[in-house]
Design a protein around this motif. Structure first.
Motif, mmCIF file in Angstrom:
data_model
loop_
_atom_site.group_PDB
_atom_site.id
_atom_site.type_symbol
_atom_site.label_atom_id
_atom_site.label_comp_id
_atom_site.label_asym_id
_atom_site.label_seq_id
_atom_site.Cartn_x
_atom_site.Cartn_y
_atom_site.Cartn_z
ATOM 1 N N VAL A 70 0.836 -1.204 0.000
ATOM 2 C CA VAL A 70 0.000 0.000 0.000
ATOM 3 C C VAL A 70 0.868 1.250 0.000
ATOM 4 O O VAL A 70 0.577 2.226 -0.706
ATOM 5 C CB VAL A 70 -0.952 -0.005 1.219
ATOM 6 N N GLN A 71 1.945 1.229 0.771
ATOM 7 C CA GLN A 71 2.839 2.385 0.807
ATOM 8 C C GLN A 71 3.391 2.688 -0.580
ATOM 9 O O GLN A 71 3.401 3.844 -1.021
ATOM 10 C CB GLN A 71 3.995 2.126 1.776
ATOM 11 N N GLN A 72 3.814 1.660 -1.275
ATOM 12 C CA GLN A 72 4.385 1.869 -2.603
ATOM 13 C C GLN A 72 3.359 2.474 -3.562
ATOM 14 O O GLN A 72 3.654 3.422 -4.294
ATOM 15 C CB GLN A 72 4.909 0.543 -3.156
ATOM 16 N N VAL A 73 2.137 1.932 -3.550
ATOM 17 C CA VAL A 73 1.097 2.387 -4.477
ATOM 18 C C VAL A 73 0.581 3.777 -4.105
ATOM 19 O O VAL A 73 0.463 4.668 -4.962
ATOM 20 C CB VAL A 73 -0.068 1.372 -4.517
ATOM 21 N N MET A 74 0.272 3.972 -2.823
ATOM 22 C CA MET A 74 -0.371 5.213 -2.410
ATOM 23 C C MET A 74 0.594 6.380 -2.292
ATOM 24 O O MET A 74 0.198 7.533 -2.483
ATOM 25 C CB MET A 74 -1.117 5.002 -1.091
ATOM 26 N N ASP A 75 1.863 6.122 -1.992
ATOM 27 C CA ASP A 75 2.828 7.220 -1.981
ATOM 28 C C ASP A 75 3.003 7.778 -3.387
ATOM 29 O O ASP A 75 3.175 8.997 -3.571
ATOM 30 C CB ASP A 75 4.180 6.749 -1.434
ATOM 31 N N ARG A 76 2.943 6.916 -4.383
ATOM 32 C CA ARG A 76 3.036 7.386 -5.762
ATOM 33 C C ARG A 76 1.824 8.259 -6.108
ATOM 34 O O ARG A 76 1.974 9.334 -6.707
ATOM 35 C CB ARG A 76 3.121 6.197 -6.711
ATOM 36 N N ALA A 77 0.636 7.811 -5.691
ATOM 37 C CA ALA A 77 -0.571 8.599 -5.953
ATOM 38 C C ALA A 77 -0.508 9.946 -5.243
ATOM 39 O O ALA A 77 -0.886 10.987 -5.804
ATOM 40 C CB ALA A 77 -1.813 7.820 -5.521
ATOM 41 N N TRP A 78 -0.046 9.947 -4.004
ATOM 42 C CA TRP A 78 0.056 11.178 -3.216
ATOM 43 C C TRP A 78 0.967 12.197 -3.907
ATOM 44 O O TRP A 78 0.636 13.384 -3.989
ATOM 45 C CB TRP A 78 0.592 10.829 -1.828
#
Length: 499
Positions: free
Chosen positions: A441-449
């Motif tokens: 989740v960190q990998q995916v959502m940090d990119r979105a952020w």
């Protein structure tokens, strides 16, 4: 229709003002969509005050733009709900969510020593008339119910502290014989009731409209083949009959869907949302499957990529369809991160245990031994609030699944006890799998952020969410340091690959 607001400003708190203004606007809506939009926009413009509410006002104007989903939504409210329901539920819901009195926290801290949350969840019963696969509600009996006197007392304590929005859960709440009797005694508040809809008949629907301040949230997890596979043949049809009945009588209602790895593509589809809009649902809650309980099936938990799929779909629905969609996790950007521990909500179970979250089944206090004020001010709840937000990237808000080791530390440091068998499994036996999930989740959502503008508007919004400024700054530094380490690591790996 005239909206008389000038004299109200000096006479009542802002949330009450918002309820009155919106209630008056919604009560007298007619057949002209453009005039209706003008009435409601005028009410919102009068209510908005300060930067946070100005941001809300701007979003509301965009949503209510000509040919936008807001105007279609407003028409659905007019067509499908009784004027009493629009006044006593819809207006209260909007005012509570968006236009809280900015002075309320200061007054509450002075009176109670804490800032009470706007919402309380309560489960007066865990009994259910269904025997769904994997659910433990079938093991409870009527003797396990919360007695009506306690239910009444807890609502009274909450109202005295300024809480006026209650979510009723179970089990199946409508199996509790005292439900509407107790709610009727507390008619200044408003309620949403999560239900499998099987017990909603004509008499119940008429009573809900008479009360005006109760909206069922019908639990439905997909078309008949999906819903019936878990709950039994005919359960889907009972949901649809209840929706038809509630729409015909003028009762506001929504839906709730448990999203799993297996039904994700069905739930996140135009066909499914359009079907529920056609049945009359005004809004819906999307819940990720959570691995709580003694023997959870981790294969049902949506992947990090699917969680991102939910986020994108939610954005699409909000901007294009006349229904309000809420996603408990991806809406962390709107709530300023985790809302548990009495920051914005908490849960009282049928035994009276005061839990920080509907998914965190641990407690240190019980309402048979402590007041709500004492429970909300417990070291357990204070510890949770002192850590919020758990991440600067509020697309990763949840301490249960995004930061599980942090939550497990808080539970152990405060000697919080599980409120049912197996509550600790996700922190112990499933810890490696949960850590792997959190990294994904960190990998995916940090990119979105970083790439989709959240770091600009969501970070600014966070400043207005009642969080301690020093906590926000601490999380910001942690986030930037982690990003820097990740970038440096990527550079090293790129050099290795090139060689």
């Amino acid at each position: 229709m005239a909206i008389h607001l000038k004299g109200w400003r000096d006479m009542m708190p802002r949330r009450t003002l918002a309820e009155k203004a919106l209630g008056q606007a919604l009560k007298y809506l007619g057949d002209d969509p453009d005039k209706n939009a003008g009435y409601v926009l005028k009410a919102v413009d009068h209510i908005a005050s300060g930067e946070k509410q100005e941001m809300i006002r701007q979003w509301f104007h965009h949503w209510m733009r000509e040919n936008g989903p807001g105007r279609q939504f407003l028409k659905r409210v007019v067509d499908n709900t009784h004027p009493r329901v629009r006044q006593r539920y819809v207006a209260r819901m909007v005012a509570s969510m968006f236009f809280r009195d900015p002075e309320a926290p200061r007054r509450a801290r002075k009176q109670f020593g804490i800032q009470p949350p706007p919402t309380m969840l309560i489960s007066p019963t865990m009994r259910c008339n269904y025997r769904c696969q994997g659910c433990y509600a079938g093991s409870y009996e009527r003797k396990d119910d919360m007695d009506p006197e306690t239910f009444d007392r807890v609502l009274s304590q909450a109202e005295e502290m300024g809480i006026n929005f209650f979510t009723i859960l179970g089990g199946e709440p409508f199996i509790y014989p005292h439900l509407l009797e107790v709610i009727e005694k507390h008619d200044k508040s408003f309620y949403q009731v999560y239900t499998n809809a099987s017990l909603i008949d004509e008499k119940t629907a008429d009573k809900l409209v008479e009360l005006g301040n109760v909206a069922p949230q019908i639990s439905i997890n997909g078309p008949a083949e999906i819903t019936d596979a878990v709950r039994g043949k005919g359960s889907f049809d009972k949901c649809i009959r209840a929706m038809d009945l509630l729409r015909q009588t003028g009762c506001a209602f929504g839906f709730s869907s448990l999203v799993t790895r297996r039904n994700m593509d069905v739930i996140c589809s135009d066909q499914w949302i359009d079907f529920l809009v056609g049945k009359g649902a005004l809004y819906g809650w999307m819940f990720l499957f959570m691995p709580v309980g003694n023997d959870p099936d981790m294969s049902l938990m949506p992947t990090p990529e699917q969680r991102n799929q939910m986020r994108r779909f939610q954005q699409y629905v909000r901007d294009s369809k006349p229904v309000l969609l809420v996603d408990f996790w991806n809406d962390g950007v709107l709530s300023g991160g985790c809302i548990a521990g009495g920051r914005l909500y908490f849960h009282v179970n049928h035994r009276g245990d005061v839990e920080p979250c509907i998914f965190c089944h641990f407690a240190t206090d019980n309402i048979h031994e402590k007041s709500l004020k004492e429970a909300l001010n417990s070291s357990f709840f204070r510890s949770i609030r002192s850590e919020q937000p758990f991440c600067y990237n509020t697309l990763r808000p949840c301490p249960m699944i995004d930061h599980p080791q942090t939550m497990w530390r808080i539970i152990r440091e405060n000697n919080a006890k599980p409120t049912h068998e197996g509550a600790e499994v996700m922190f112990t036996r499933l810890a490696p799998e949960m850590a792997q999930y959190a990294r994904g989740v960190q990998q995916v959502m940090d990119r979105a952020w970083q790439e989709e503008g959240y770091k600009d508007w969501a970070a600014r919004w966070m400043q207005h969410c009642g969080l301690a400024p020093e906590n926000i700054e601490r999380r910001r530094r942690e986030f930037e340091q982690n990003r820097q380490r990740a970038d440096e690591s990527e550079i090293v790996h790129a050099r290795v690959r090139s060689n």
